[in-house]
Design an enzyme around this catalytic site. Structure first.
Site, short mmCIF file in Angstrom:
data_model
loop_
_atom_site.label_atom_id
_atom_site.label_comp_id
_atom_site.label_asym_id
_atom_site.label_seq_id
_atom_site.Cartn_x
_atom_site.Cartn_y
_atom_site.Cartn_z
N ASN A 11 0.83 -1.23 0.00
CA ASN A 11 0.00 0.00 0.00
C ASN A 11 0.86 1.27 0.00
O ASN A 11 0.46 2.30 0.55
CB ASN A 11 -0.99 0.01 1.19
N ARG A 14 1.70 0.64 -5.75
CA ARG A 14 0.66 0.46 -6.78
C ARG A 14 -0.74 0.90 -6.36
O ARG A 14 -1.42 1.62 -7.11
CB ARG A 14 0.61 -1.02 -7.21
N SER A 15 -1.19 0.45 -5.17
CA SER A 15 -2.59 0.78 -4.84
C SER A 15 -2.81 2.26 -4.52
O SER A 15 -3.86 2.80 -4.91
CB SER A 15 -3.15 -0.14 -3.74
#
Ligand code: 4NP
Length: 159
Positions: A11, A14-15
């Protein structure tokens, strides 16, 4: 209200990038009062941290500000709260499957499945690579965000 959760491993790369890109699209379409975005990691190593500096820099170059985002860990209750739980890779997907409460399995998807023309099935983890990896994440995420928006607008009559 439609709620969307983007999930990767830490986290911090990418997210939060996906959250920042999709949040921007939601704002541009004037749908912020109808679509809520969040992101989480399957792991807990980076809880409370801002996105990786390389992810923030790459995003900023394209006009996305990720600086307010903070890492948290995905939890079973997320499946109850969020209409879409979107995994960045197969490993995230499998970890999410293992914490998904019975009856909520249809909320889990591979994020890139919303872009039928995507050259990838997974968003590759850029953490151990160079800046180009972060740019590629943005390329994939921008395309899938458009498809996700179309899906939400069609299925939830959001406009
Ligand atoms: P993310 O990238 O899952 O896209 O946030 C990673 C961040 C941290 C680590 C691995 C991947 N790590 O091993 O700490």
């Amino acid at each position: 209200m439609v709620k969307v959760l983007f999930v990767c491993l830490g986290n911090i790369c990418r997210s939060p990038t996906a959250e920042g890109v999709f949040r921007d699209l939601v704002e541009k379409k004037g749908l912020s009062s109808q679509i809520i975005t969040d992101s989480a990691g399957t792991g807990d190593w980076h809880v409370g941290k801002a996105p990786d500096g390389r992810a923030q820099k790459a995003a900023k170059t394209r006009g996305y500000d990720l600086s307010d985002l903070r890492a948290r860990q995905a939890k079973p209750k997320d499946f109850v709260e969020f209409d879409y739980v979107l995994a960045m890779d197969r490993s995230n997907y499998s970890n999410l499957q293992s914490i998904c409460p019975a009856g909520y399995e249809d909320r889990l998807h591979m994020f890139l499945s919303f872009d039928p023309d995507s050259p990838e099935v997974e968003v590759p983890d850029p953490y151990f690579g160079g800046p180009a990896g972060f740019d590629y994440v943005l390329d994939l995420v921008e395309e899938a965000s458009e498809g996700l928006m179309q899906d939400i607008q069609r299925d939830y009559q959001v406009s």
